[in-house]
Write a protein that holds these residues in place. Structure first.
Motif, PDB file in Angstrom:
ATOM      1  N   VAL A   1      52.230  21.040  30.552  1.00 51.61           N
ATOM      2  CA  VAL A   1      51.256  21.228  31.622  1.00 51.61           C
ATOM      3  C   VAL A   1      51.903  21.928  32.810  1.00 51.61           C
ATOM      4  CG1 VAL A   1      49.772  20.011  33.264  1.00 51.61           C
ATOM      5  CG2 VAL A   1      49.974  19.189  30.907  1.00 51.61           C
ATOM      6  N   THR A   2      51.198  22.906  33.368  1.00 54.65           N
ATOM      7  CA  THR A   2      51.594  23.527  34.626  1.00 54.65           C
ATOM      8  C   THR A   2      50.834  22.789  35.720  1.00 54.65           C
ATOM      9  OG1 THR A   2      51.878  25.658  33.553  1.00 54.65           O
ATOM     10  CG2 THR A   2      51.641  25.670  35.941  1.00 54.65           C
ATOM     11  N   THR A   3      51.546  22.026  36.534  1.00 56.58           N
ATOM     12  CA  THR A   3      50.880  21.247  37.580  1.00 56.58           C
ATOM     13  C   THR A   3      50.445  22.152  38.725  1.00 56.58           C
ATOM     14  OG1 THR A   3      52.985  20.724  38.638  1.00 56.58           O
ATOM     15  CG2 THR A   3      52.165  19.152  37.030  1.00 56.58           C
ATOM     16  N   GLY A   4      49.374  21.738  39.383  1.00 53.10           N
ATOM     17  CA  GLY A   4      48.875  22.478  40.522  1.00 53.10           C
ATOM     18  C   GLY A   4      47.976  23.645  40.164  1.00 53.10           C
ATOM     19  N   GLN A   5      47.683  23.821  38.906  1.00 54.84           N
ATOM     20  CA  GLN A   5      46.800  24.899  38.456  1.00 54.84           C
ATOM     21  C   GLN A   5      45.527  24.285  37.907  1.00 54.84           C
ATOM     22  OE1 GLN A   5      48.701  27.873  36.068  1.00 54.84           O
ATOM     23  NE2 GLN A   5      46.823  28.434  35.038  1.00 54.84           N
ATOM     24  N   GLN A   6      44.380  24.858  38.248  1.00 56.86           N
ATOM     25  CA  GLN A   6      43.109  24.335  37.763  1.00 56.86           C
ATOM     26  C   GLN A   6      42.993  24.516  36.252  1.00 56.86           C
ATOM     27  OE1 GLN A   6      40.542  22.634  39.561  1.00 56.86           O
ATOM     28  NE2 GLN A   6      42.392  22.437  40.810  1.00 56.86           N
TER      29      GLN A   6
ATOM     30  N   ALA B   1      44.289  12.439  32.487  1.00 56.74           N
ATOM     31  CA  ALA B   1      44.203  11.493  33.605  1.00 56.74           C
ATOM     32  C   ALA B   1      45.133  11.911  34.744  1.00 56.74           C
ATOM     33  CB  ALA B   1      44.539  10.080  33.130  1.00 56.74           C
ATOM     34  N   ALA B   2      46.335  12.334  34.417  1.00 53.31           N
ATOM     35  CA  ALA B   2      47.278  12.777  35.448  1.00 53.31           C
ATOM     36  C   ALA B   2      46.760  14.027  36.152  1.00 53.31           C
ATOM     37  CB  ALA B   2      48.655  13.038  34.827  1.00 53.31           C
ATOM     38  N   ALA B   3      46.171  14.948  35.400  1.00 49.88           N
ATOM     39  CA  ALA B   3      45.612  16.167  35.996  1.00 49.88           C
ATOM     40  C   ALA B   3      44.468  15.813  36.937  1.00 49.88           C
ATOM     41  CB  ALA B   3      45.137  17.121  34.905  1.00 49.88           C
ATOM     42  N   ARG B   4      43.655  14.855  36.557  1.00 52.06           N
ATOM     43  CA  ARG B   4      42.526  14.435  37.412  1.00 52.06           C
ATOM     44  C   ARG B   4      43.055  13.857  38.720  1.00 52.06           C
ATOM     45  NH1 ARG B   4      36.713  13.933  36.575  1.00 52.06           N
ATOM     46  NH2 ARG B   4      36.049  13.230  38.615  1.00 52.06           N
TER      47      ARG B   4
ATOM     48  N   ARG C   1      45.880  14.518  40.181  1.00 52.06           N
ATOM     49  CA  ARG C   1      46.473  15.598  40.986  1.00 52.06           C
ATOM     50  C   ARG C   1      45.419  16.521  41.584  1.00 52.06           C
ATOM     51  NH1 ARG C   1      49.768  16.115  36.423  1.00 52.06           N
ATOM     52  NH2 ARG C   1      48.568  17.944  35.805  1.00 52.06           N
ATOM     53  N   GLY C   2      44.201  16.453  41.078  1.00 57.52           N
ATOM     54  CA  GLY C   2      43.156  17.357  41.539  1.00 57.52           C
ATOM     55  C   GLY C   2      43.075  18.638  40.730  1.00 57.52           C
ATOM     56  N   ASP C   3      43.791  18.705  39.610  1.00 59.88           N
ATOM     57  CA  ASP C   3      43.827  19.914  38.784  1.00 59.88           C
ATOM     58  C   ASP C   3      42.545  20.111  37.962  1.00 59.88           C
ATOM     59  OD1 ASP C   3      46.349  20.319  39.788  1.00 59.88           O
ATOM     60  OD2 ASP C   3      47.409  19.799  37.936  1.00 59.88           O
ATOM     61  N   LEU C   4      41.632  19.139  37.976  1.00 59.73           N
ATOM     62  CA  LEU C   4      40.372  19.264  37.252  1.00 59.73           C
ATOM     63  C   LEU C   4      39.186  19.455  38.199  1.00 59.73           C
ATOM     64  CD1 LEU C   4      40.807  16.439  34.594  1.00 59.73           C
ATOM     65  CD2 LEU C   4      41.426  18.842  34.404  1.00 59.73           C
ATOM     66  N   ALA C   5      39.463  19.595  39.483  1.00 55.35           N
ATOM     67  CA  ALA C   5      38.389  19.665  40.477  1.00 55.35           C
ATOM     68  C   ALA C   5      37.406  20.789  40.183  1.00 55.35           C
ATOM     69  CB  ALA C   5      38.976  19.822  41.875  1.00 55.35           C
ATOM     70  N   ASP C   6      37.888  21.966  39.881  1.00 54.85           N
ATOM     71  CA  ASP C   6      36.995  23.096  39.617  1.00 54.85           C
ATOM     72  C   ASP C   6      36.160  22.886  38.357  1.00 54.85           C
ATOM     73  OD1 ASP C   6      38.064  24.312  41.827  1.00 54.85           O
ATOM     74  OD2 ASP C   6      39.125  25.882  40.722  1.00 54.85           O
ATOM     75  N   LEU C   7      36.696  22.147  37.422  1.00 53.85           N
ATOM     76  CA  LEU C   7      36.027  21.962  36.142  1.00 53.85           C
ATOM     77  C   LEU C   7      34.986  20.843  36.169  1.00 53.85           C
ATOM     78  CD1 LEU C   7      36.009  22.967  33.200  1.00 53.85           C
ATOM     79  CD2 LEU C   7      37.771  21.289  32.706  1.00 53.85           C
ATOM     80  N   PHE C   8      35.308  19.727  36.829  1.00 51.68           N
ATOM     81  CA  PHE C   8      34.461  18.543  36.726  1.00 51.68           C
ATOM     82  C   PHE C   8      33.783  18.088  38.007  1.00 51.68           C
ATOM     83  CE2 PHE C   8      37.336  17.628  33.050  1.00 51.68           C
ATOM     84  CZ  PHE C   8      36.365  17.758  32.092  1.00 51.68           C
ATOM     85  N   ASP C   9      34.282  18.446  39.153  1.00 55.70           N
ATOM     86  CA  ASP C   9      33.748  17.882  40.389  1.00 55.70           C
ATOM     87  C   ASP C   9      32.798  18.834  41.094  1.00 55.70           C
ATOM     88  OD1 ASP C   9      35.237  15.632  39.958  1.00 55.70           O
ATOM     89  OD2 ASP C   9      36.873  16.226  41.272  1.00 55.70           O
ATOM     90  N   SER C  10      31.739  18.272  41.613  1.00 51.89           N
ATOM     91  CA  SER C  10      30.793  19.039  42.418  1.00 51.89           C
ATOM     92  C   SER C  10      31.234  18.956  43.873  1.00 51.89           C
ATOM     93  CB  SER C  10      29.388  18.483  42.233  1.00 51.89           C
ATOM     94  OG  SER C  10      29.336  17.167  42.726  1.00 51.89           O
TER      95      SER C  10
END
Length: 92
Positions: A47-52, A67-70, A72-81
């Motif tokens: 995993v490259t951390t800090g990348q969406q 879970a770790a990506a979530r 860190r905020g790395d899933l924000a663009d994909l899952f969060d409104s």
């Protein structure tokens, strides 16, 4: 143009490498997931951390990595409104 992936398969050792590698090198390669293909499994991903992440990254990752990506905020663009709730750009 395709966005860069946040995950990539771990580089795999060839079966021929086993013939000349030391026991210690084989054990280390096994622990890093570098023998998965030789053993008939699916190579793990790094995993490259800090990348969406993209949906392909989620498909390739383990639940622990997701879970770790979530966190860190790395899933924000994909899952969060915009309101911080799952769902992206979908209408409620």
């Amino acid at each position: 143009m395709t966005a860069p992936r946040a995950t990539r398969p771990v580089a795999q050792k060839a079966a021929e490498w086993l013939d000349t590698a030391s026991t210690e090198a084989i054990a280390a390669a096994f622990e890093r997931g570098e023998l998965a293909a030789v053993l008939g499994g699916t190579p793990p991903v790094e995993v490259t951390t800090g990348q969406q992440w993209s949906s392909a990254d989620v498909d390739a990752a383990t639940p622990v990595q997701i879970a770790a990506a979530r966190l860190r905020g790395d899933l924000a663009d994909l899952f969060d409104s915009e309101d911080g709730q799952p769902g992206g750009d979908e209408a409620a």
